[in-house]
Design a protein around this motif. Structure first.
Motif, short mmCIF file in Angstrom:
data_model
loop_
_atom_site.label_atom_id
_atom_site.label_comp_id
_atom_site.label_asym_id
_atom_site.label_seq_id
_atom_site.Cartn_x
_atom_site.Cartn_y
_atom_site.Cartn_z
N ARG A 133 49.51 25.88 31.23
CA ARG A 133 48.59 26.10 29.84
C ARG A 133 49.27 25.25 28.77
NH1 ARG A 133 44.13 28.52 31.62
NH2 ARG A 133 44.58 30.58 32.73
N ARG A 135 49.90 22.97 25.63
CA ARG A 135 49.41 23.33 24.30
C ARG A 135 50.38 22.32 23.20
NH1 ARG A 135 52.31 27.89 25.47
NH2 ARG A 135 53.71 28.70 24.21
N HIS A 159 46.23 17.60 25.03
CA HIS A 159 46.31 19.03 24.49
C HIS A 159 47.23 18.98 23.44
CE1 HIS A 159 44.05 20.07 28.05
NE2 HIS A 159 43.98 21.23 27.63
#
Length: 311
Positions: A133, A135, A159
């Motif tokens: 994930r 980020r 991202h």
């Protein structure tokens, strides 16, 4: 000419992207299915030219790319058979593939570009996006400038993460910066690259590290890691073993996660993201089918990105 069976389609192959495991199979370093003939290649892009009985996912004329995992559509772990037989045999003019092992390619890419996605692209996507994930606000260290590494650079930068690439020359660092990397470390001139990463991050370290070497290099990855950070173990270019100190791992609450490609749903997510973001795979060399030995030689030299064979 092969003939598709039930729920299979016959694909006229347009391009095949080579992976390091293709060379490893040719060297006898990886187990393959028994038989007298070895046809390498797992990453392909092409067009469906015939469909077997009961096929519903694709029809004649559809563009397709291979899905490298068998029977792993989604979920936290693959079924046993996913890893029981290597997906090979795609380096051919026509191949028959079960419809569940195919995905529609990005509309924005050529066949040559799309052929780089099933292994290299999906491995990077699965490590960076599906599992970790990634980020904005994170620092990501990517080792090397091969196919997986450059996809990881692009996905992490897209991202919003700060990407530091660790590679073997200043030229490669500059080329990686053009793909979204913010900083780089030349491990030839700075072998203690972990200390350089700590200096670049004010002593905090990287939230995520894509480990491509194995061996003693894993210990450097642990040293360069932030508290609560993650090491995505992808490559074994340096060694098939890994060595790292346990005490720093305990102190940092470090995670080491082994990455072996990914499931089909994640591949479909990646395809959609590539179309939306307009990302382009990096191809270092394109060869004809007759030039496959030259393509393998290029692969062994260590390309900046991918090596592709076109038909």
């Amino acid at each position: 000419m092969p003939k598709p069976g039930p729920r299979e389609v016959m694909v006229k192959v347009s391009a095949v992207s080579l992976n390091y495991r293709d060379a490893a199979m040719l060297d006898g370093a990886m187990d393959v299915a028994p038989g007298d003939v070895l046809v390498p290649g797992s990453d392909m892009s092409g067009e469906v030219v015939a469909a077997g009985a009961d096929t519903t996912r694709f029809k004649r004329g559809d563009a397709v790319i291979s899905a490298d995992t068998m029977n792993w559509i989604d979920g936290p772990a693959p079924p046993y058979e996913t890893n029981s037989v290597p997906i090979i045999g795609r380096l051919a003019e026509y191949v028959c593939v079960h419809e569940e092992q195919l995905v529609s390619p990005p509309q924005s890419l050529t066949h040559a570009e799309s052929s780089t996605l099933p292994v290299a692209g999906l491995t990077a996507w699965f490590a960076m996006v599906e599992l970790a994930r990634v980020r904005a606000g994170q620092t990501v260290v990517v080792q090397g400038t091969g196919g997986v590494s450059l996809f990881a650079v692009q996905f992490a930068a897209a991202h919003g993460a700060r990407v530091i690439v660790v590679t073997s020359s200043a030229d490669k660092i500059e080329r990686a910066k053009a793909l979204g990397a913010a900083d780089g470390v030349d491990r030839q001139t700075t072998p203690d690259w972990d200390q350089a990463v700590l200096a670049m991050t004010g002593g905090l370290g990287a939230h995520q590290i894509v480990e491509m070497s194995g061996g003693d290099n894993v210990a450097r990855s642990v040293q360069a890691l932030a508290l609560g950070g993650r090491i995505s173990l992808v490559g074994l270019m340096g060694s098939t073993e890994m060595r790292a100190p346990i005490i720093p791992m305990l102190f940092k609450r470090a995670e080491i996660v082994a990455i072996g490609v990914g499931h089909r749903r994640a591949q479909e997510d990646m395809v959609a993201a590539i179309d939306r973001l307009g990302l382009k795979p990096v191809i270092d060399g394109t060869y004809s089918f007759e030039q496959v030995p030259d393509a393998i030689a290029h692969l062994r030299r260590g390309p900046f990105g991918k090596v592709v064979v076109t038909f």
